[in-house]
Design a protein around this motif. Structure first.
Motif, PDB file in Angstrom:
ATOM      1  N   ARG A  10       0.819  -1.206   0.000  1.00  0.00           N
ATOM      2  CA  ARG A  10       0.000   0.000   0.000  1.00  0.00           C
ATOM      3  C   ARG A  10       0.859   1.264   0.000  1.00  0.00           C
ATOM      4  O   ARG A  10       0.511   2.259  -0.646  1.00  0.00           O
ATOM      5  N   THR A  11       1.975   1.222   0.703  1.00  0.00           N
ATOM      6  CA  THR A  11       2.866   2.379   0.727  1.00  0.00           C
ATOM      7  C   THR A  11       3.439   2.650  -0.656  1.00  0.00           C
ATOM      8  O   THR A  11       3.517   3.803  -1.100  1.00  0.00           O
ATOM      9  N   GLN A  12       3.828   1.586  -1.342  1.00  0.00           N
ATOM     10  CA  GLN A  12       4.346   1.751  -2.697  1.00  0.00           C
ATOM     11  C   GLN A  12       3.245   2.238  -3.648  1.00  0.00           C
ATOM     12  O   GLN A  12       3.491   3.074  -4.523  1.00  0.00           O
ATOM     13  N   ALA A  13       2.028   1.736  -3.455  1.00  0.00           N
ATOM     14  CA  ALA A  13       0.914   2.174  -4.300  1.00  0.00           C
ATOM     15  C   ALA A  13       0.607   3.651  -4.076  1.00  0.00           C
ATOM     16  O   ALA A  13       0.286   4.385  -5.021  1.00  0.00           O
ATOM     17  N   GLU A  56      13.658   6.667  -6.745  1.00  0.00           N
ATOM     18  CA  GLU A  56      14.564   6.654  -5.595  1.00  0.00           C
ATOM     19  C   GLU A  56      13.797   6.433  -4.295  1.00  0.00           C
ATOM     20  O   GLU A  56      14.257   5.702  -3.403  1.00  0.00           O
ATOM     21  N   GLN A  57      12.624   7.059  -4.170  1.00  0.00           N
ATOM     22  CA  GLN A  57      11.807   6.877  -2.971  1.00  0.00           C
ATOM     23  C   GLN A  57      11.309   5.442  -2.862  1.00  0.00           C
ATOM     24  O   GLN A  57      11.291   4.862  -1.763  1.00  0.00           O
ATOM     25  N   SER A  58      10.908   4.871  -3.982  1.00  0.00           N
ATOM     26  CA  SER A  58      10.453   3.479  -3.996  1.00  0.00           C
ATOM     27  C   SER A  58      11.572   2.555  -3.537  1.00  0.00           C
ATOM     28  O   SER A  58      11.349   1.626  -2.745  1.00  0.00           O
ATOM     29  N   ALA A  59      12.775   2.805  -4.016  1.00  0.00           N
ATOM     30  CA  ALA A  59      13.918   1.978  -3.635  1.00  0.00           C
ATOM     31  C   ALA A  59      14.228   2.121  -2.147  1.00  0.00           C
ATOM     32  O   ALA A  59      14.512   1.128  -1.468  1.00  0.00           O
ATOM     33  N   ALA A  60      14.159   3.349  -1.629  1.00  0.00           N
ATOM     34  CA  ALA A  60      14.447   3.575  -0.216  1.00  0.00           C
ATOM     35  C   ALA A  60      13.419   2.865   0.664  1.00  0.00           C
ATOM     36  O   ALA A  60      13.763   2.265   1.693  1.00  0.00           O
ATOM     37  N   LEU A  61      12.153   2.929   0.274  1.00  0.00           N
ATOM     38  CA  LEU A  61      11.109   2.231   1.018  1.00  0.00           C
ATOM     39  C   LEU A  61      11.356   0.724   1.017  1.00  0.00           C
ATOM     40  O   LEU A  61      11.168   0.050   2.035  1.00  0.00           O
ATOM     41  N   ALA A  65      12.036  -1.720   4.172  1.00  0.00           N
ATOM     42  CA  ALA A  65      11.073  -2.796   4.400  1.00  0.00           C
ATOM     43  C   ALA A  65      11.764  -4.155   4.395  1.00  0.00           C
ATOM     44  O   ALA A  65      11.386  -5.058   5.151  1.00  0.00           O
ATOM     45  N   TYR A  66      12.765  -4.319   3.540  1.00  0.00           N
ATOM     46  CA  TYR A  66      13.479  -5.591   3.487  1.00  0.00           C
ATOM     47  C   TYR A  66      14.145  -5.888   4.827  1.00  0.00           C
ATOM     48  O   TYR A  66      14.058  -7.005   5.351  1.00  0.00           O
ATOM     49  N   MET A  67      14.796  -4.884   5.400  1.00  0.00           N
ATOM     50  CA  MET A  67      15.466  -5.094   6.677  1.00  0.00           C
ATOM     51  C   MET A  67      14.453  -5.303   7.802  1.00  0.00           C
ATOM     52  O   MET A  67      14.681  -6.089   8.725  1.00  0.00           O
ATOM     53  N   ASP A  68      13.307  -4.614   7.722  1.00  0.00           N
ATOM     54  CA  ASP A  68      12.248  -4.842   8.711  1.00  0.00           C
ATOM     55  C   ASP A  68      11.756  -6.280   8.644  1.00  0.00           C
ATOM     56  O   ASP A  68      11.537  -6.934   9.679  1.00  0.00           O
ATOM     57  N   ALA A 134       8.930   3.965 -11.911  1.00  0.00           N
ATOM     58  CA  ALA A 134       9.147   4.371 -10.523  1.00  0.00           C
ATOM     59  C   ALA A 134       9.161   3.165  -9.593  1.00  0.00           C
ATOM     60  O   ALA A 134      10.071   2.996  -8.774  1.00  0.00           O
ATOM     61  N   LEU A 135       8.168   2.294  -9.717  1.00  0.00           N
ATOM     62  CA  LEU A 135       8.072   1.134  -8.825  1.00  0.00           C
ATOM     63  C   LEU A 135       9.153   0.100  -9.110  1.00  0.00           C
ATOM     64  O   LEU A 135       9.469  -0.725  -8.245  1.00  0.00           O
TER      65      LEU A 135
END
Length: 256
Positions: A10-13, A56-61, A65-68, A134-135
């Motif tokens: 949802r955040t990515q969407a 860039e924002q998508s990648a940072a998110l 999220a991966y580490m979480d 972007a995604l």
């Protein structure tokens, strides 16, 4: 983990939707349909950093999220850093904008549409293409990190709230493990996406990962609708079922 996966999707969407509003605003405010060739270079120059920033924002998110997800699975950090996103070549971005902008506009005019209809047709194409680019930032982080992380066992495809037949079919595979044998499975290619697609990949760290969202029900439906069929015949059977009755019967995970 299913809740975290859906929140990530949802955040990515939301990011993609916010970028789409910016793209539409620029296209409608700055593009002159009476002077397409003359106005387009300036419009493209404004659009390019919008797409690049969203990527860039998508990648940072995705990196966060991966580490979480890794920590939630009880995997020690161990010095692992998520992979960087695939680089977006400038000529690829320019070509995508050109094709979905002025080229699409001219095609619509040649097909008999009036200028406003042509502007709208190009806008739909452009939003789909720019959202894909972007995604791709976040998606490439997830895919490459799973491949590089020795603690990761694979990934799951998390569908958006209304998947097409293609995305529903891929999600029906459930968790896809690195060591899984996919030969002969027509649902290969779970890391493939398309324009206007909001699906995401979510990392797995065990070999008994639960299905996420509607994936488990989709798996049962896949087995039932494709029984006795293989290859493209199985794909076509599932697509016909999904478009005729399957899609309408599902409650979207965002509203479940």
């Amino acid at each position: 983990m299913a809740g975290e996966a859906q929140r990530f999707r949802r955040t990515q969407a939301l990011l993609a939707a916010q970028m789409a509003r910016q793209v539409l605003r620029v296209w409608r405010d700055l593009m002159n349909p009476a002077k397409v060739d003359g106005s387009w270079p300036a419009v493209r120059a404004v659009l390019m950093p919008i797409v690049q920033q969203a990527r860039e924002q998508s990648a940072a998110l995705a990196r966060a999220a991966y580490m979480d997800a890794r920590r939630a699975a009880g995997v020690p950090d161990g010095g692992f850093d998520p992979e960087s996103p695939l680089q977006l070549a400038i000529d690829r971005l320019e070509a995508s904008l050109d094709v979905t902008g002025p080229v699409e506009f001219k095609k619509a005019i040649a097909a008999g549409k009036n200028p406003q209809q042509a502007m709208d047709a190009a806008a739909v194409r452009m939003v789909g293409s720019t959202q894909f680019l972007a995604l791709e930032g976040g998606r490439s982080v997830m895919n490459q990190s799973v491949a590089a992380d020795e603690k990761a066992t694979g990934w799951s495809r998390v569908t958006d709230s209304d998947p097409c037949a293609w995305c529903a079919m891929l999600a029906s595979r459930g968790p896809v493990y690195k060591s899984a044998q996919t030969a002969g499975d027509p649902r290969q290619g779970g890391d493939r996406y398309h324009d206007h697609c909001a699906c995401q990949a979510w990392p797995a760290f065990t070999l008994n990962e639960p299905f996420i969202g509607i994936a488990e029900k989709l798996y049962d439906d896949w087995l039932r609708e494709t029984r006795g069929r293989g290859g493209k015949h199985a794909v076509n059977a599932f697509r016909r079922w999904w478009e005729s009755e399957g899609r309408a019967a599902y409650q979207a995970p965002d509203r479940a």
